[in-house]
Design a protein around this motif. Structure first.
Motif, short mmCIF file in Angstrom:
data_model
loop_
_atom_site.label_atom_id
_atom_site.label_comp_id
_atom_site.label_asym_id
_atom_site.label_seq_id
_atom_site.Cartn_x
_atom_site.Cartn_y
_atom_site.Cartn_z
N LEU A 23 14.33 -36.88 35.36
CA LEU A 23 13.03 -36.21 35.33
C LEU A 23 11.84 -37.14 35.62
O LEU A 23 10.81 -36.69 36.12
N LEU A 24 11.97 -38.42 35.26
CA LEU A 24 10.84 -39.34 35.47
C LEU A 24 11.05 -40.17 36.73
O LEU A 24 12.16 -40.61 37.01
N TYR B 159 1.54 -34.65 26.24
CA TYR B 159 1.81 -35.81 27.09
C TYR B 159 2.52 -35.39 28.39
O TYR B 159 2.16 -35.85 29.48
N ALA B 160 3.50 -34.51 28.26
CA ALA B 160 4.23 -34.06 29.45
C ALA B 160 3.30 -33.32 30.41
O ALA B 160 3.38 -33.51 31.64
N LEU B 172 8.90 -33.57 36.39
CA LEU B 172 7.90 -33.50 35.32
C LEU B 172 7.59 -32.05 34.95
O LEU B 172 7.22 -31.75 33.82
N LEU B 173 7.75 -31.16 35.93
CA LEU B 173 7.54 -29.74 35.64
C LEU B 173 8.60 -29.26 34.65
O LEU B 173 8.29 -28.54 33.68
N VAL B 174 9.84 -29.69 34.87
CA VAL B 174 10.92 -29.32 33.94
C VAL B 174 10.67 -29.95 32.57
O VAL B 174 10.80 -29.29 31.53
N LEU B 175 10.27 -31.24 32.59
CA LEU B 175 9.99 -31.93 31.33
C LEU B 175 8.88 -31.21 30.55
O LEU B 175 9.00 -30.97 29.34
N ILE B 213 6.47 -21.04 37.43
CA ILE B 213 7.79 -21.62 37.12
C ILE B 213 7.81 -22.10 35.67
O ILE B 213 8.74 -21.83 34.92
N LEU B 214 6.73 -22.80 35.27
CA LEU B 214 6.67 -23.29 33.88
C LEU B 214 6.74 -22.13 32.89
O LEU B 214 7.50 -22.16 31.92
N ALA B 215 5.97 -21.08 33.19
CA ALA B 215 5.94 -19.93 32.26
C ALA B 215 7.32 -19.30 32.15
O ALA B 215 7.77 -18.95 31.04
N VAL B 216 8.02 -19.17 33.28
CA VAL B 216 9.34 -18.53 33.26
C VAL B 216 10.35 -19.39 32.48
O VAL B 216 11.10 -18.90 31.64
#
Lengths: 87, 580
Positions: A23-24, B159-160, B172-175, B213-216
């Motif tokens: 992810l990073l 932070y993410a 980072l979107l997934v994180l 995507i984040l919301a889903v």
């Protein structure tokens, strides 16, 4: 005590650490950032996965299943990175 | 010459390495401070207050090997599953480790967030220093409460999101999605984080596709555990009446019942009778509304004025404004807060100094939505308070540096002296917060207090002794009536019938009706603690007992046990033979 000392990092850091490499971005991620993400992710994804499996397939809340979930979560990004490296 | 140049280069290299490694070492050291301090405090304290409920759920989950515990949880399962995993690994010490781990992570994240926002490592370390040594955080993290983990997951989400806004990558979107979901899954109040995250992403130009995507992803992660909670929980709060509209819909009459998920045919006749006998709403409004305002009831989600009062600021004294805020005042506050938040986000995109304010607002949102009179929620405040003192310092430092650009000598002195001033500021602040902290939150208070924060002569020791007596003098299925159920049930291993309907509704009934309901409800004992007694007029808390009720119980039943400190008394409603 020995088992605890070994399994604590397996549950609390290893899965998140493995995922942090996916992810990073390596160019930007410093050591502290990786530590924070590793612990943060681990304390979320291990219990969450265990809870989801507990709700759906009644995976028992046990030391064995917790370790298994943690190792599986750590192995997934490892396999992904390995297959990516092999092209 | 070449040797000298090589030496200089080597010295520079060493200096660069130190510059890179020293903050890392210091930050890691500062993150371990709260870990050790909090864990040491946790080891020295017994299981207290709401920590008794969480400990019981965790132990049941781990010992029974299942999420389906006998004690019904009204919280999302993340905290308890995490606790059960640590309990399986390290026993009781595992439960005591949840908050220290969370606090150490929060401390590290605070450093990273402030450094990311300001680009100033010293500022990050100073902020972390204040957070790491916060007495409030250390004390409350020594009790098994959900708040420290929520503080950590909220900071993780912040932070993410910050990293995502800066670097914009798929990973980072997934994180960010996982981090935001973690805050939402720790405790119900964390459900504001997905809303804040969507607002943040839109305001920082992430675009509709990424935001969607984040919301889903967050919805998918959160849906299962909340569905589990919704289907399983019998209430999302402690006892409270069903609102009149629901009562009419469900029963066709003015009948309330404290357990919303309880099937109506399971409600015993005596409880229906109790609800028709007195005005439950009036008793509830008199005795518990101020305190219980912090709790989120399912029905309140559909009651706008209740919803507003539950989710916004509820200051007892807000800038000298002393009266209960009306719903429209609270609505205005809510809207202003949301607008302020969005405006600050928008400004943050263009103007770097505003980013600190964005962070403060982002983290403070959960604080503001609680509006509680409960001391432990100040945990959230201590997190936003940590970077606050350094904001003027940071802005002033940059401004003065710029102003002194033409005066090299003065600027040099200023740059040398400024960190000393900052360090002095930290010493002063630490002195102040510690002296205040020592006054307000001494670890010994925890031993003298029982649930609800009431101090008594025997405190937790008395409660444990009484609970042991109850266990020794009753069968496993025999229950008793006692307020503040979590500690009683945890230590006595017997059902506290407060949850079954023998609750505050009995307090103001005539003696014969009290006797009728206690016998009908199957109570073997009534337990009353001195530190819960208040005059009838002063009764305003669900965990307090009016003096008239104590007089009623004394007149009806014999006193069969007094705790060693004389602060808890047990009255026997029925002997085992009679009750069987």
């Amino acid at each position: 005590m020995n088992a605890t000392a070994i399994l604590m990092p397996v549950v609390l850091a290893v899965p998140g650490l493995a995922w942090s490499f996916v992810l990073l971005d390596r160019r930007h991620a410093g050591g502290l950032e990786r530590v924070a993400v590793a612990v943060g992710l681990s304390i979320v994804i291990v219990p969450l996965t265990a809870a989801l499996l507990g709700m759906s397939v009644r995976l028992p809340v046990a030391l064995f299943s917790t370790t298994l979930v943690a190792l599986a979560l750590a192995a997934l990004p490892g396999l992904w990175l390995w297959s990516k490296r092999r092209g | 010459m070449e040797g000298v140049a090589a030496g200089e280069a080597s010295a520079e290299g060493r200096s660069e390495r130190w510059k890179r490694w020293l903050p890392m070492l210091l930050s890691t050291a500062l993150a371990t401070v709260p870990l050790f301090l909090t864990y040491a405090a946790a080891r020295s304290l017994p299981v207290l207050a709401d920590g008794a409920l969480h400990s019981q759920l965790i132990e049941e989950m781990a010992d029974g090997g299942s999420l389906w515990t006998a004690t019904v949880s009204n919280y999302p399962p993340l905290y308890h599953v995490f606790g059960a995993q640590l309990y399986l690994l390290a026993g009781q010490a595992g439960i005591q480790l949840i908050s220290p781990i969370a606090l150490a992570l929060a401390s590290l994240l605070m450093f990273l967030i402030v450094r990311e926002l300001t680009g100033n490592t010293i500022l990050g370390l100073l902020t972390q220093l204040l957070l790491a040594f916060s007495p409030v955080l250390i004390f409350y993290s020594s009790v098994a409460l959900m708040e420290p983990l929520l503080v950590a997951t909220t900071l993780f989400a912040a932070y993410a999101l910050l990293l995502l806004a800066r670097r914009k990558s798929g990973g980072l979107l997934v994180l960010a999605a996982v981090a935001v979901a973690s805050a939402a899954l720790t405790k119900q109040v964390g459900l504001v984080m997905p809303i804040v995250a969507v607002a943040f992403m839109l305001a920082t130009g992430a675009g509709l596709r990424r935001t969607g995507i984040l919301a889903v992803v967050v919805t998918l992660l959160v849906a299962g555990p909340y569905l589990f909670l919704f289907l399983r929980a019998d209430s999302i709060a402690s006892p409270g009446p069903v609102p009149p509209t629901t009562m009419l819909e469900r029963s066709g009459g003015p009948v309330g019942w404290v357990r919303y998920g309880t099937r109506w045919h399971d409600v015993p006749d005596w409880s229906w009778e109790l609800d028709t006998e007195l005005d439950t709403q009036a008793v509830y409004a008199q005795g518990t509304l101020t305190h219980e305002r912090r709790h989120v009831y399912w029905y309140s989600l559909g009651d706008w004025s209740k919803f507003v009062s539950l989710h916004t600021l509820y200051p007892k004294s807000f800038f000298g404004y002393r009266s209960t805020p009306r719903p429209w005042v609270l609505t205005l506050l809510n809207v202003s807060m949301a607008l302020g938040l969005l405006t600050a986000f928008a400004l943050a995109v263009r103007s770097p100094p505003w980013r600190v304010i964005v962070l403060l607002l982002l983290i403070s949102y959960p604080v503001m939505t609680i509006g509680s009179d409960t001391k432990r929620y100040f945990l959230y405040l201590s997190v936003i308070a940590a970077p606050f003192p350094f904001l003027p310092y940071w802005v002033g430092y940059r401004w003065l540096q710029r102003a002194l650009a033409g005066r090299a000598r003065v600027r040099e002195v200023f740059v040398t002296v400024a960190p000393g001033i900052a360090a002095g500021l930290v010493v002063v602040l630490l002195t102040v917060i510690y002296s205040m902290g020592i006054m307000q939150v001494r670890a010994t208070d925890g031993l003298r207090e029982t649930q609800g924060g009431f101090v008594s002569a025997g405190g937790n020791a008395s409660l444990r002794a009484t609970a042991e007596w109850l266990q020794a003098h009753s069968a496993p299925d025999e229950g008793y009536m006692a307020a503040s159920s979590y500690e009683w049930e945890y230590y006595s291993n017997r059902p506290d019938l407060w949850w079954e309907g023998l609750d505050y509704r009995l307090y103001f009934l005539p003696p014969e009706r009290v006797d009728h309901y206690l016998r009908a409800g199957g109570a073997r004992y009534v337990v009353i603690r001195d530190n819960q007694l208040v005059s009838d007029d002063a009764w305003e808390h669900i965990e307090l007992v009016p003096l008239s009720f104590q007089a009623t119980v004394r007149g009806l039943y014999p006193e069969v046990y007094v705790s060693p400190y004389g602060d808890i008394r047990v009255y026997e409603v029925a002997t085992q033979e009679a009750s069987s």
